[in-house]
Design an enzyme around this catalytic site. Sequence first.
Site, PDB file in Angstrom:
ATOM      1  N   ALA A   1      -6.524  -4.949   7.367  1.00  0.00           N
ATOM      2  CA  ALA A   1      -7.520  -3.927   7.036  1.00  0.00           C
ATOM      3  C   ALA A   1      -8.779  -4.510   6.409  1.00  0.00           C
ATOM      4  O   ALA A   1      -9.762  -3.788   6.233  1.00  0.00           O
ATOM      5  CB  ALA A   1      -6.911  -2.901   6.079  1.00  0.00           C
TER       6      ALA A   1
ATOM      7  N   TRP B   1       0.854  -1.190   0.000  1.00  0.00           N
ATOM      8  CA  TRP B   1       0.000   0.000   0.000  1.00  0.00           C
ATOM      9  C   TRP B   1       0.888   1.237   0.000  1.00  0.00           C
ATOM     10  O   TRP B   1       1.779   1.371   0.855  1.00  0.00           O
ATOM     11  CB  TRP B   1      -0.876  -0.049   1.253  1.00  0.00           C
ATOM     12  CG  TRP B   1      -1.829   1.076   1.442  1.00  0.00           C
ATOM     13  CD1 TRP B   1      -2.659   1.627   0.520  1.00  0.00           C
ATOM     14  CD2 TRP B   1      -2.062   1.786   2.672  1.00  0.00           C
ATOM     15  NE1 TRP B   1      -3.411   2.634   1.089  1.00  0.00           N
ATOM     16  CE2 TRP B   1      -3.062   2.753   2.412  1.00  0.00           C
ATOM     17  CE3 TRP B   1      -1.552   1.684   3.962  1.00  0.00           C
ATOM     18  CZ2 TRP B   1      -3.539   3.615   3.383  1.00  0.00           C
ATOM     19  CZ3 TRP B   1      -2.022   2.538   4.933  1.00  0.00           C
ATOM     20  CH2 TRP B   1      -3.008   3.494   4.649  1.00  0.00           C
TER      21      TRP B   1
ATOM     22  N   ASP C   1      -0.680  -5.757   9.032  1.00  0.00           N
ATOM     23  CA  ASP C   1      -1.748  -4.827   8.681  1.00  0.00           C
ATOM     24  C   ASP C   1      -2.957  -5.665   8.271  1.00  0.00           C
ATOM     25  O   ASP C   1      -2.920  -6.366   7.261  1.00  0.00           O
ATOM     26  CB  ASP C   1      -1.304  -3.919   7.526  1.00  0.00           C
ATOM     27  CG  ASP C   1      -2.253  -2.741   7.316  1.00  0.00           C
ATOM     28  OD1 ASP C   1      -3.408  -2.820   7.787  1.00  0.00           O
ATOM     29  OD2 ASP C   1      -1.852  -1.765   6.666  1.00  0.00           O
TER      30      ASP C   1
ATOM     31  N   LYS D   1     -13.516  -1.083   6.288  1.00  0.00           N
ATOM     32  CA  LYS D   1     -14.093  -1.927   5.252  1.00  0.00           C
ATOM     33  C   LYS D   1     -15.112  -2.902   5.806  1.00  0.00           C
ATOM     34  O   LYS D   1     -16.253  -2.954   5.347  1.00  0.00           O
ATOM     35  CB  LYS D   1     -12.992  -2.693   4.525  1.00  0.00           C
ATOM     36  CG  LYS D   1     -12.293  -1.893   3.431  1.00  0.00           C
ATOM     37  CD  LYS D   1     -11.382  -0.827   3.991  1.00  0.00           C
ATOM     38  CE  LYS D   1     -10.631  -0.085   2.886  1.00  0.00           C
ATOM     39  NZ  LYS D   1      -9.735   0.947   3.444  1.00  0.00           N
TER      40      LYS D   1
END
Length: 394
Positions: free
Chosen positions: A210, A127, A208, A243
Amino acid sequence: MFENLKPQPADSILSLMKAFRDDPRTEKLDLGVGVYRDADGRTPVMRAVKAAERRLWEEQDTKSYTALGGDPAFAAAMGDLILGEGLATDRRSAIATPGGTGAVRQAIEFIRTARPEARIWVPDPTWPNHLSILAATGRDVAHYRYFDAETGGVDDAGMIADLSAVAKGDVVLLHACCHNPTGADPDAETWKRIAETLGERGAVPLLDIAYQGFGDGLDTDAAGVRLLVQTLPELLICASCSKNFGLYRERVGLLLTIARDADTARMAQATLEHLNRQAYSFPPDHGARLVTIILGDPALRADWQDELESMRTRMLDLRRQLAAELRRETNSERFDAVADHRGMFTRLRLSEDEIATLRERHGVYMVGDGRINIAGLDTRTVPILARAIASLGD
Protein backbone atom coordinates in the site's frame (compact mmCIF):
# COMPACT_ATOMS: atom_id res chain seq x y z
CA MET A 1 -35.95 -7.95 9.64
CA PHE A 2 -34.29 -4.72 10.73
CA GLU A 3 -35.16 -5.37 14.36
CA ASN A 4 -32.58 -8.18 14.32
CA LEU A 5 -29.70 -5.83 13.59
CA LYS A 6 -27.05 -5.47 16.27
CA PRO A 7 -24.56 -2.65 16.90
CA GLN A 8 -21.32 -3.15 15.01
CA PRO A 9 -17.95 -2.69 16.72
CA ALA A 10 -16.68 0.85 16.34
CA ASP A 11 -13.66 1.41 14.10
CA SER A 12 -10.97 2.76 16.42
CA ILE A 13 -9.42 5.07 13.83
CA LEU A 14 -12.74 6.53 12.68
CA SER A 15 -13.76 7.05 16.32
CA LEU A 16 -10.47 8.82 16.95
CA MET A 17 -11.07 11.10 13.96
CA LYS A 18 -14.47 12.11 15.36
CA ALA A 19 -13.04 12.75 18.83
CA PHE A 20 -10.36 14.98 17.30
CA ARG A 21 -12.92 16.97 15.32
CA ASP A 22 -15.06 17.45 18.44
CA ASP A 23 -12.11 18.66 20.55
CA PRO A 24 -12.47 22.47 20.82
CA ARG A 25 -8.79 23.08 21.54
CA THR A 26 -6.85 24.90 18.83
CA GLU A 27 -3.51 23.37 19.81
CA LYS A 28 -4.12 19.71 19.09
CA LEU A 29 -2.39 17.02 17.03
CA ASP A 30 -4.08 14.42 14.82
CA LEU A 31 -1.61 11.57 14.49
CA GLY A 32 -4.20 8.85 13.96
CA VAL A 33 -5.69 9.15 10.48
CA GLY A 34 -3.60 7.42 7.80
CA VAL A 35 -3.26 10.10 5.13
CA TYR A 36 -0.16 11.94 3.97
CA ARG A 37 0.01 15.61 4.91
CA ASP A 38 2.51 18.19 3.74
CA ALA A 39 4.20 20.84 5.89
CA ASP A 40 1.04 22.97 5.71
CA GLY A 41 -1.18 20.13 6.93
CA ARG A 42 -2.75 19.54 3.50
CA THR A 43 -3.16 16.31 1.57
CA PRO A 44 -2.21 17.76 -1.82
CA VAL A 45 -3.24 16.72 -5.31
CA MET A 46 0.05 15.72 -6.93
CA ARG A 47 1.26 17.78 -9.88
CA ALA A 48 1.30 14.82 -12.27
CA VAL A 49 -2.25 13.90 -11.24
CA LYS A 50 -3.48 17.41 -12.08
CA ALA A 51 -1.76 17.24 -15.47
CA ALA A 52 -3.24 13.80 -16.17
CA GLU A 53 -6.69 15.06 -15.13
CA ARG A 54 -6.45 17.87 -17.69
CA ARG A 55 -5.37 15.47 -20.42
CA LEU A 56 -8.12 13.01 -19.57
CA TRP A 57 -10.73 15.78 -19.64
CA GLU A 58 -9.58 16.90 -23.07
CA GLU A 59 -9.09 13.48 -24.67
CA GLN A 60 -11.58 11.03 -23.12
CA ASP A 61 -14.50 10.48 -25.48
CA THR A 62 -16.61 7.94 -23.57
CA LYS A 63 -17.71 6.97 -20.08
CA SER A 64 -18.78 3.49 -21.13
CA TYR A 65 -17.80 0.46 -19.10
CA THR A 66 -14.28 -0.91 -19.13
CA ALA A 67 -13.66 -4.66 -18.97
CA LEU A 68 -14.66 -6.68 -15.90
CA GLY A 69 -11.02 -6.65 -14.81
CA GLY A 70 -10.61 -2.97 -15.57
CA ASP A 71 -8.43 -1.44 -18.27
CA PRO A 72 -5.67 -3.96 -19.16
CA ALA A 73 -3.26 -1.04 -19.61
CA PHE A 74 -3.69 -0.15 -15.93
CA ALA A 75 -2.96 -3.73 -14.85
CA ALA A 76 0.13 -3.83 -17.08
CA ALA A 77 1.46 -0.47 -15.86
CA MET A 78 0.94 -1.28 -12.19
CA GLY A 79 2.28 -4.80 -12.63
CA ASP A 80 5.49 -3.38 -14.06
CA LEU A 81 5.71 -0.76 -11.31
CA ILE A 82 5.51 -3.44 -8.62
CA LEU A 83 7.42 -6.28 -10.26
CA GLY A 84 9.66 -4.48 -12.72
CA GLU A 85 9.28 -4.78 -16.46
CA GLY A 86 9.44 -8.31 -17.83
CA LEU A 87 9.17 -10.23 -14.56
CA ALA A 88 6.67 -13.12 -14.76
CA THR A 89 4.58 -11.39 -17.43
CA ASP A 90 3.11 -14.67 -18.68
CA ARG A 91 2.21 -15.74 -15.13
CA ARG A 92 0.33 -12.56 -14.20
CA SER A 93 -3.41 -12.04 -13.85
CA ALA A 94 -5.00 -8.90 -12.46
CA ILE A 95 -8.18 -6.96 -11.77
CA ALA A 96 -8.74 -3.34 -10.86
CA THR A 97 -10.50 -2.91 -7.51
CA PRO A 98 -12.05 -0.11 -5.43
CA GLY A 99 -8.89 0.77 -3.54
CA GLY A 100 -6.39 -1.46 -1.79
CA THR A 101 -9.10 -2.54 0.62
CA GLY A 102 -11.13 -3.85 -2.32
CA ALA A 103 -8.06 -5.74 -3.49
CA VAL A 104 -7.67 -7.37 -0.07
CA ARG A 105 -11.33 -8.37 -0.01
CA GLN A 106 -11.17 -9.84 -3.52
CA ALA A 107 -7.95 -11.68 -2.63
CA ILE A 108 -9.71 -13.34 0.30
CA GLU A 109 -12.63 -14.23 -1.98
CA PHE A 110 -10.16 -15.71 -4.48
CA ILE A 111 -8.61 -17.83 -1.72
CA ARG A 112 -12.06 -18.97 -0.59
CA THR A 113 -12.83 -20.02 -4.17
CA ALA A 114 -9.50 -21.76 -4.83
CA ARG A 115 -8.79 -23.31 -1.42
CA PRO A 116 -11.61 -22.74 1.07
CA GLU A 117 -9.86 -24.77 3.79
CA ALA A 118 -6.71 -22.60 3.71
CA ARG A 119 -5.72 -20.95 6.97
CA ILE A 120 -4.63 -17.32 6.68
CA TRP A 121 -1.57 -16.41 8.73
CA VAL A 122 -1.31 -12.72 9.66
CA PRO A 123 1.48 -10.77 11.36
CA ASP A 124 1.04 -9.65 14.96
CA PRO A 125 0.28 -6.79 14.71
CA THR A 126 -1.29 -5.95 11.35
CA TRP A 127 -3.65 -3.36 9.84
CA PRO A 128 -6.92 -3.80 11.79
CA ASN A 129 -9.02 -3.96 8.62
CA HIS A 130 -7.14 -7.11 7.56
CA LEU A 131 -8.61 -8.84 10.61
CA SER A 132 -12.04 -7.31 10.09
CA ILE A 133 -12.22 -8.54 6.48
CA LEU A 134 -11.01 -12.00 7.45
CA ALA A 135 -13.63 -12.20 10.20
CA ALA A 136 -16.40 -11.01 7.87
CA THR A 137 -15.49 -13.70 5.33
CA GLY A 138 -15.27 -16.43 7.95
CA ARG A 139 -11.65 -17.32 7.32
CA ASP A 140 -9.56 -19.50 9.63
CA VAL A 141 -6.90 -17.14 10.97
CA ALA A 142 -3.61 -17.74 12.78
CA HIS A 143 -1.03 -15.20 13.93
CA TYR A 144 2.73 -15.17 13.60
CA ARG A 145 5.16 -13.08 15.60
CA TYR A 146 6.36 -9.98 13.80
CA PHE A 147 7.18 -6.98 15.99
CA ASP A 148 9.61 -6.84 18.89
CA ALA A 149 8.30 -4.10 21.17
CA GLU A 150 11.54 -3.95 23.16
CA THR A 151 13.83 -3.29 20.19
CA GLY A 152 11.26 -1.58 17.98
CA GLY A 153 12.31 -3.87 15.11
CA VAL A 154 11.13 -7.04 13.40
CA ASP A 155 11.19 -10.20 15.51
CA ASP A 156 13.07 -12.15 12.84
CA ALA A 157 13.60 -15.31 14.86
CA GLY A 158 10.03 -15.46 16.16
CA MET A 159 8.58 -14.82 12.73
CA ILE A 160 10.59 -17.53 10.99
CA ALA A 161 9.90 -20.00 13.80
CA ASP A 162 6.15 -19.44 13.48
CA LEU A 163 6.17 -19.56 9.69
CA SER A 164 7.99 -22.88 9.89
CA ALA A 165 4.75 -24.33 11.28
CA VAL A 166 2.59 -23.19 8.36
CA ALA A 167 0.82 -26.04 6.57
CA LYS A 168 1.07 -26.70 2.85
CA GLY A 169 -1.49 -24.61 0.98
CA ASP A 170 -1.93 -22.09 3.80
CA VAL A 171 -1.72 -18.39 2.97
CA VAL A 172 0.70 -16.00 4.68
CA LEU A 173 -0.16 -12.29 4.73
CA LEU A 174 2.92 -10.07 4.44
CA HIS A 175 3.36 -6.30 4.33
CA ALA A 176 5.63 -5.60 1.38
CA CYS A 177 7.05 -2.40 2.91
CA CYS A 178 6.28 0.36 5.41
CA HIS A 179 4.53 -1.99 7.83
CA ASN A 180 1.26 -0.68 9.20
CA PRO A 181 1.10 -0.08 12.18
CA THR A 182 4.73 -0.39 13.29
CA GLY A 183 6.89 0.97 10.46
CA ALA A 184 9.34 -1.91 11.02
CA ASP A 185 10.30 -3.81 7.85
CA PRO A 186 12.31 -7.01 7.23
CA ASP A 187 15.80 -6.49 5.82
CA ALA A 188 17.03 -8.20 2.65
CA GLU A 189 18.40 -11.21 4.52
CA THR A 190 15.12 -11.73 6.36
CA TRP A 191 13.20 -11.58 3.07
CA LYS A 192 15.42 -14.39 1.80
CA ARG A 193 14.62 -16.47 4.89
CA ILE A 194 10.90 -15.77 4.43
CA ALA A 195 11.09 -16.92 0.81
CA GLU A 196 12.99 -20.08 1.76
CA THR A 197 10.60 -20.91 4.60
CA LEU A 198 7.43 -20.41 2.56
CA GLY A 199 8.94 -22.45 -0.27
CA GLU A 200 9.80 -25.30 2.07
CA ARG A 201 6.32 -25.24 3.61
CA GLY A 202 4.44 -24.94 0.31
CA ALA A 203 2.63 -21.80 1.51
CA VAL A 204 1.20 -19.02 -0.67
CA PRO A 205 2.14 -15.39 0.13
CA LEU A 206 -0.52 -12.69 0.15
CA LEU A 207 1.34 -9.39 -0.09
CA ASP A 208 -0.16 -6.02 0.76
CA ILE A 209 1.80 -3.21 -0.91
CA ALA A 210 0.00 0.00 0.00
CA TYR A 211 3.01 2.32 0.40
CA GLN A 212 5.42 1.63 -2.45
CA GLY A 213 7.76 4.62 -2.72
CA PHE A 214 7.21 5.81 0.86
CA GLY A 215 9.99 3.71 2.39
CA ASP A 216 13.36 3.45 0.65
CA GLY A 217 12.24 4.12 -2.93
CA LEU A 218 10.02 2.49 -5.54
CA ASP A 219 12.32 -0.40 -6.43
CA THR A 220 13.71 -1.10 -2.95
CA ASP A 221 10.21 -1.12 -1.47
CA ALA A 222 9.18 -3.82 -3.96
CA ALA A 223 12.33 -5.92 -3.57
CA GLY A 224 10.71 -8.44 -1.21
CA VAL A 225 7.77 -8.93 -3.57
CA ARG A 226 10.08 -9.46 -6.54
CA LEU A 227 12.18 -11.97 -4.63
CA LEU A 228 9.09 -14.02 -3.77
CA VAL A 229 7.89 -13.91 -7.39
CA GLN A 230 11.26 -15.23 -8.54
CA THR A 231 11.28 -17.93 -5.84
CA LEU A 232 7.74 -19.22 -5.44
CA PRO A 233 5.16 -20.58 -7.91
CA GLU A 234 2.06 -18.73 -6.65
CA LEU A 235 1.41 -15.32 -5.05
CA LEU A 236 -1.37 -12.81 -4.50
CA ILE A 237 -0.48 -9.09 -4.40
CA CYS A 238 -2.80 -6.30 -3.26
CA ALA A 239 -1.76 -2.81 -4.35
CA SER A 240 -3.10 0.65 -3.55
CA CYS A 241 -2.57 4.00 -5.27
CA SER A 242 -4.07 6.01 -2.43
CA LYS A 243 -0.78 7.01 -0.84
CA ASN A 244 1.88 7.10 -3.55
CA PHE A 245 -0.40 8.82 -6.09
CA GLY A 246 -2.47 10.70 -3.49
CA LEU A 247 -5.67 9.27 -4.98
CA TYR A 248 -7.41 8.51 -1.69
CA ARG A 249 -10.95 9.36 -2.72
CA GLU A 250 -10.63 7.89 -6.22
CA ARG A 251 -10.28 4.37 -4.74
CA VAL A 252 -7.60 2.96 -7.03
CA GLY A 253 -6.47 -0.58 -6.30
CA LEU A 254 -5.20 -3.70 -8.05
CA LEU A 255 -5.26 -7.39 -7.20
CA LEU A 256 -2.38 -9.09 -9.00
CA THR A 257 -1.89 -12.85 -8.94
CA ILE A 258 1.12 -14.88 -10.03
CA ALA A 259 0.44 -18.43 -11.20
CA ARG A 260 2.88 -21.26 -11.82
CA ASP A 261 2.39 -21.13 -15.61
CA ALA A 262 0.54 -19.30 -18.38
CA ASP A 263 -2.37 -21.76 -18.58
CA THR A 264 -3.07 -21.47 -14.87
CA ALA A 265 -2.79 -17.69 -15.13
CA ARG A 266 -5.59 -17.64 -17.71
CA MET A 267 -7.79 -19.65 -15.36
CA ALA A 268 -6.92 -17.25 -12.55
CA GLN A 269 -7.86 -14.28 -14.74
CA ALA A 270 -11.28 -15.74 -15.47
CA THR A 271 -11.83 -16.38 -11.77
CA LEU A 272 -10.79 -12.85 -10.82
CA GLU A 273 -13.17 -11.33 -13.36
CA HIS A 274 -15.98 -13.56 -12.09
CA LEU A 275 -15.35 -12.27 -8.56
CA ASN A 276 -15.55 -8.68 -9.78
CA ARG A 277 -18.81 -9.45 -11.56
CA GLN A 278 -20.32 -10.84 -8.37
CA ALA A 279 -19.17 -7.92 -6.20
CA TYR A 280 -19.55 -4.72 -8.25
CA SER A 281 -19.40 -5.76 -11.90
CA PHE A 282 -17.07 -3.25 -13.52
CA PRO A 283 -14.45 -1.57 -11.32
CA PRO A 284 -14.04 2.23 -11.13
CA ASP A 285 -11.84 3.61 -13.88
CA HIS A 286 -11.21 7.34 -13.43
CA GLY A 287 -8.35 7.10 -10.93
CA ALA A 288 -6.91 4.03 -12.62
CA ARG A 289 -6.88 5.91 -15.92
CA LEU A 290 -4.91 8.75 -14.30
CA VAL A 291 -2.32 6.29 -13.00
CA THR A 292 -2.04 4.70 -16.45
CA ILE A 293 -1.50 8.10 -18.09
CA ILE A 294 1.19 9.06 -15.57
CA LEU A 295 3.10 5.78 -15.77
CA GLY A 296 2.93 5.78 -19.57
CA ASP A 297 4.23 9.33 -20.09
CA PRO A 298 7.98 9.79 -19.38
CA ALA A 299 7.66 13.45 -18.39
CA LEU A 300 4.66 12.92 -16.10
CA ARG A 301 6.23 9.84 -14.58
CA ALA A 302 9.46 11.71 -13.83
CA ASP A 303 7.54 14.56 -12.20
CA TRP A 304 5.46 12.10 -10.16
CA GLN A 305 8.59 10.30 -8.97
CA ASP A 306 10.24 13.60 -8.01
CA GLU A 307 7.24 14.63 -5.91
CA LEU A 308 6.97 11.17 -4.38
CA GLU A 309 10.65 11.28 -3.46
CA SER A 310 10.11 14.65 -1.76
CA MET A 311 7.28 13.15 0.29
CA ARG A 312 9.44 10.16 1.22
CA THR A 313 12.44 12.22 2.31
CA ARG A 314 10.23 14.62 4.26
CA MET A 315 8.90 11.72 6.33
CA LEU A 316 12.43 10.40 6.88
CA ASP A 317 13.57 13.84 8.07
CA LEU A 318 10.64 14.01 10.48
CA ARG A 319 11.50 10.55 11.81
CA ARG A 320 15.09 11.54 12.50
CA GLN A 321 14.00 14.79 14.12
CA LEU A 322 11.45 13.04 16.33
CA ALA A 323 13.92 10.36 17.43
CA ALA A 324 16.50 13.02 18.28
CA GLU A 325 14.01 15.20 20.16
CA LEU A 326 12.69 12.24 22.15
CA ARG A 327 16.22 11.17 23.07
CA ARG A 328 17.01 14.70 24.24
CA GLU A 329 13.75 15.21 26.14
CA THR A 330 13.62 11.78 27.79
CA ASN A 331 17.40 11.31 28.14
CA SER A 332 16.95 7.70 26.97
CA GLU A 333 17.23 5.46 23.90
CA ARG A 334 13.67 4.24 24.32
CA PHE A 335 12.44 5.77 21.06
CA ASP A 336 15.57 5.52 18.88
CA ALA A 337 13.96 2.91 16.59
CA VAL A 338 11.63 5.62 15.24
CA ALA A 339 14.48 6.77 12.98
CA ASP A 340 14.90 3.25 11.55
CA HIS A 341 11.24 2.72 10.69
CA ARG A 342 9.86 3.45 7.23
CA GLY A 343 6.67 4.83 5.75
CA MET A 344 3.93 6.84 7.39
CA PHE A 345 3.61 4.92 10.64
CA THR A 346 5.56 4.21 13.80
CA ARG A 347 4.46 2.44 16.95
CA LEU A 348 5.67 4.24 20.07
CA ARG A 349 6.36 2.35 23.27
CA LEU A 350 3.50 3.87 25.24
CA SER A 351 0.84 2.32 27.46
CA GLU A 352 -2.88 2.84 26.96
CA ASP A 353 -2.93 5.06 30.06
CA GLU A 354 -0.10 7.18 28.69
CA ILE A 355 -1.88 7.51 25.34
CA ALA A 356 -5.06 8.59 27.13
CA THR A 357 -3.07 11.14 29.15
CA LEU A 358 -1.54 12.60 26.00
CA ARG A 359 -5.01 13.04 24.55
CA GLU A 360 -6.56 14.53 27.68
CA ARG A 361 -3.73 16.85 28.74
CA HIS A 362 -2.07 17.77 25.46
CA GLY A 363 -4.64 17.19 22.71
CA VAL A 364 -2.40 14.54 21.09
CA TYR A 365 -4.54 11.97 19.29
CA MET A 366 -3.03 8.61 18.39
CA VAL A 367 -4.35 5.07 18.04
CA GLY A 368 -4.59 3.08 21.26
CA ASP A 369 -1.69 0.79 20.38
CA GLY A 370 0.71 3.76 20.09
CA ARG A 371 0.66 4.03 16.31
CA ILE A 372 1.31 7.53 15.03
CA ASN A 373 1.25 8.95 11.53
CA ILE A 374 4.64 10.63 11.02
CA ALA A 375 3.19 12.67 8.15
CA GLY A 376 0.78 14.27 10.61
CA LEU A 377 3.76 16.13 12.12
CA ASP A 378 5.86 19.05 10.93
CA THR A 379 9.11 20.59 12.14
CA ARG A 380 7.21 22.85 14.55
CA THR A 381 5.07 20.15 16.15
CA VAL A 382 7.78 17.48 16.54
CA PRO A 383 9.29 19.21 19.63
CA ILE A 384 5.77 19.73 21.04
CA LEU A 385 5.05 16.00 20.78
CA ALA A 386 8.43 15.09 22.27
CA ARG A 387 7.90 17.39 25.27
CA ALA A 388 4.40 16.00 25.81
CA ILE A 389 5.73 12.42 25.83
CA ALA A 390 8.59 13.36 28.15
CA SER A 391 6.11 14.96 30.56
CA LEU A 392 4.47 11.57 31.13
CA GLY A 393 7.24 10.79 33.60
CA ASP A 394 6.46 13.85 35.72
